[in-house]
Design a protein around this motif. Sequence first.
Motif, PDB file in Angstrom:
ATOM      1  N   LEU A 318      46.114  50.219  40.584  1.00 22.35           N
ATOM      2  CA  LEU A 318      46.366  48.824  40.938  1.00 22.35           C
ATOM      3  C   LEU A 318      45.223  47.997  40.351  1.00 22.35           C
ATOM      4  N   MET A 319      45.473  47.358  39.226  1.00 22.18           N
ATOM      5  CA  MET A 319      44.380  46.719  38.482  1.00 22.18           C
ATOM      6  C   MET A 319      44.315  45.213  38.741  1.00 22.18           C
ATOM      7  N   ILE A 320      44.178  44.854  40.030  1.00 20.82           N
ATOM      8  CA  ILE A 320      44.085  43.437  40.377  1.00 20.82           C
ATOM      9  C   ILE A 320      42.642  43.012  40.643  1.00 20.82           C
ATOM     10  N   PHE A 321      41.681  43.967  40.524  1.00 17.44           N
ATOM     11  CA  PHE A 321      40.259  43.646  40.676  1.00 17.44           C
ATOM     12  C   PHE A 321      39.515  43.977  39.373  1.00 17.44           C
ATOM     13  N   PRO A 322      39.590  43.192  38.353  1.00 15.28           N
ATOM     14  CA  PRO A 322      38.866  43.522  37.110  1.00 15.28           C
ATOM     15  C   PRO A 322      37.371  43.260  37.246  1.00 15.28           C
ATOM     16  N   GLY A 323      36.748  43.999  38.162  1.00 18.95           N
ATOM     17  CA  GLY A 323      35.315  43.873  38.342  1.00 18.95           C
ATOM     18  C   GLY A 323      34.876  42.804  39.313  1.00 18.95           C
ATOM     19  N   ILE A 324      35.818  42.054  39.909  1.00 23.62           N
ATOM     20  CA  ILE A 324      35.441  40.985  40.835  1.00 23.62           C
ATOM     21  C   ILE A 324      36.199  41.104  42.155  1.00 23.62           C
ATOM     22  N   GLY A 325      36.332  42.326  42.639  1.00 25.67           N
ATOM     23  CA  GLY A 325      37.032  42.540  43.908  1.00 25.67           C
ATOM     24  C   GLY A 325      36.337  41.922  45.098  1.00 25.67           C
ATOM     25  N   TRP A 326      35.037  41.696  44.994  1.00 24.77           N
ATOM     26  CA  TRP A 326      34.288  41.058  46.076  1.00 24.77           C
ATOM     27  C   TRP A 326      34.816  39.657  46.401  1.00 24.77           C
ATOM     28  N   TYR A 327      35.600  39.089  45.501  1.00 21.37           N
ATOM     29  CA  TYR A 327      36.149  37.736  45.662  1.00 21.37           C
ATOM     30  C   TYR A 327      37.324  37.732  46.642  1.00 21.37           C
ATOM     31  N   PHE A 328      38.016  38.873  46.774  1.00 22.72           N
ATOM     32  CA  PHE A 328      39.340  38.856  47.418  1.00 22.72           C
ATOM     33  C   PHE A 328      39.464  39.898  48.546  1.00 22.72           C
ATOM     34  N   THR A 329      40.348  40.868  48.318  1.00 31.32           N
ATOM     35  CA  THR A 329      40.687  42.020  49.185  1.00 31.32           C
ATOM     36  C   THR A 329      41.460  41.655  50.442  1.00 31.32           C
ATOM     37  N   ASP A 330      42.222  40.582  50.425  1.00 31.88           N
ATOM     38  CA  ASP A 330      43.085  40.307  51.572  1.00 31.88           C
ATOM     39  C   ASP A 330      44.378  41.112  51.454  1.00 31.88           C
ATOM     40  N   CYS A 331      44.890  41.524  52.601  1.00 30.10           N
ATOM     41  CA  CYS A 331      46.089  42.367  52.667  1.00 30.10           C
ATOM     42  C   CYS A 331      46.972  41.850  53.799  1.00 30.10           C
ATOM     43  N   TYR A 332      48.294  41.844  53.588  1.00 30.29           N
ATOM     44  CA  TYR A 332      49.220  41.278  54.572  1.00 30.29           C
ATOM     45  C   TYR A 332      50.463  42.145  54.680  1.00 30.29           C
TER      46      TYR A 332
END
Length: 873
Positions: A318-332
């Motif tokens: 799942l390549m939705i964090f191209p090195g900047i996952g600290w910005y997001f990670t919300d899950c619903y």
Amino acid sequence: MKTKTILTTLIILLIAGTCFFSEAQDVRSPLLESWKQYQKLKQDSRFGLQWISLGPVMNSARVEAVQADPSHPGTMYVAFGSGNLWKTTNHGLSWKPIFENQSALGIGDIALAPSDPDIIWLGSGESLKKARNFTMPGTGVFRSEDGGRTWKNVGLPDSYHIGEIAVHPENPDIAFVAVLGHFWSPNPNRGLFRTTDGGKNWEHVLYVNERTGANDVVIAPSDPETIYVSMWENNPGIFGKDSGIYKSTDGGKTWSRQKNGFPDGPKTGRIGLAVSWSDPDKVYALVDNLNKKPRLAAEVYRTLDGGKSWKRTHKDELMIFPGIGWYFTDCYVNTRDDEEIYTLGVRMAHSSDGGKTLKLVGGDVFHLFPNPADPLHLDHCELWIDPTNPNHLLLGNDGGLYVSYDKGDSWLHYNNIPAGEFYDISVDNQDPYNVYGGTQDDSSVFGPAKEWKPKFADGWKYVWLDAWSGGDGCYTVPDPEDTNTVYFSSQNGAIMRKDMRADRSVNIRPRLPKGHAGKLSYNFITPYIISPHNHLTLYHAGNYVFKSLNRGDSWMLISPDLAKSEYKEKDSTGAGAVAESLLVPGLLYAGTDRGAFWVTRNDGIKWTEHSRGLPNRYIRSICPSRFSEARVYVTLTGINDDDFRKHLFVSEDYGKIWRSIASNLPDEVAYVILEDPTNENILYAGMYRGVYISIDRGKIWSLLGPEMAATAISDLVIQEREMDLVVGTHGRGIYKLNLKPIQNAFENGEPQDHIMFKIPAALLPWINDTHSDPRYSTMEKVPITFYLKKNAKVTIAAKNKVGKTIWSQILQASKGFNQVRWDLIREKVDSPDAYFFRYYRFATPGTYNISVSGEGIDLTGKLTIIQRDKPVY
């Protein structure tokens, strides 16, 4: 001895897992202290001029949180990271900022109580951790019991940044707050907090250490005693072994870490959680697992046994964090189908089989106001799923608010809220003039310096736009002699020159000479300037300064490595600001992100460091005086170090000796300083919450235009033909204020009497063809400005040539500057006639006498009203 006992007790309670705080924590918040100072200056200001909002809204701004009230269709809430909380009750046709005049600018999360949606919890302080000088901290938790009409700060002032709030499904007084804590310094007031009495008292129910905060918290709707929380080791970095998931089955009293099968390596990052609405043991977790390659770090895990064991749900990456996952990670999770989930990253992914297969969500995008951006904007921050209709989604991302009624197959972009997060602004010399600016991930834009009207398109356009509907816009500057040429920049030194008519740009980023042993480094926002002495000459600054004589086609290296200071503590990345004297060509200044200040008086042949006396903070603004060659002003910001103090200085000898001019300003972050072009004693300062003016070169400051909402001022520029002070904000777009009354009033020192200032000519709205009805989009207001030596009740009136009063207004005027803006409507009328349309009667063209009268006050002036001679669209 008493202090020691209290500290010992505090430590014991923290280790035990619970610490109790009353509503008024005994924790001094610098932002709350400066808020009191700001309020006092707001109350005492004599500069009651009005700021005019220019928008723009076309490109929108970064959204941090979204919510809707399913019991009242059409009611939505959208929280911009630093641009207030806005509410609509008519499906987004109009919006109102409802978190005005509060101590916090940044917002991390909002939550509507499920049992009473009029009760709103707000966690202040952005949850985006990014060292860009504008990640706004907060002052705790706020609560409203009337749908946002009124607010109360209910505690946790030392939290700074809040990741999530979860409210009990049945009791609106029970809430959990995931506190990320200080982003740039360790602190103990981070972790998970709980209140059971609406915020009167707080319990610190989960604490790991002073480097690890709580990122997400979810309450199982089917069993509110079951709560899950994710902890994130976010200081000083973005990952650590202490990042993980914890669970409570007794309403938050006790906690246990749940990690069997879940990543727990030394580079485990941010984690988002979603719990099934029907099964308290079924939980999804989206993790930024940096124990792997960064581009493969996004992973979804699931537990079916309440966290006893976890398994990755998907085989494909799942390549939705191209090195900047600290910005997001919300899950619903879908409220009615717990096999359907959404995960947020640079892109949003969707699964309908429990996370086994995840597909990216795109869809067709339609904009409320014209915008050429086509795909769904990137960088998704929050999603709301309608519990009564899971096809109905609200999505907040760096491009604004998007709403879908078909699970993301199509979206409506609500680009009608002036919440632009600008880094910089500039103006051209066209008539009328345009304003240019670069924004946080919503590109660079330009448009007319005209008042924004919510019903109509704002007339703004993109200077450039990336393939994903945004892009970080930084410095954006038109050539002062050729507005067809515009320079724009993006992150970390990138700079382009654009031919606006051809819609083509060329990369002009400088490079070190071949064979040079050094290495270029740039700050996120890289400064460059056009020389005020030659529009073909550019200067561009990172750790080295470059000069071009041909608009960037070629560059000369003109400095040593300025990141290397003679003071070790001032070693830095590169320049935060660069400026050239208006008086002497080649007199250049450069300031770095750690407070190193450099000067060259011979266009780069020799550089001298004059840093002694300046703090080790980010030099963001340098203003060489146009009245004294050796005088120079600087501002420094410490927000990237959790330092919110005021840093404003002046030197009279090219920087050899620095003197603070912070004086009575609120002790808050200073972003920019500017000298008035007509009077060396008048200075303007852009601060954390507003614009300030000094008429004595910094000895005393006053809030300028106190009716402007508190907002961070990122840039100031003066359009000198019109003498408009144009203000870029990071969260509320762009404003302007005309300086002529101030310049006139203080031309010879303090005003000695009441003054009526010259009133500019006013334009009537364009009259349409066929029926001669007014085009309301072309309505403009005319400012009537006067200065009083005392508070007084006055009548402002407009009289025609025969002395008849056609318009008047009673005003409780204040000592100092007062301003009324008349829309030229002399009468409002109504009619039962089905075809009636002339609801407003405007003043006719001509010259009018304007009077301001009251006890001991008799001021007069002339107003010329002109009919437009060409249409305006």
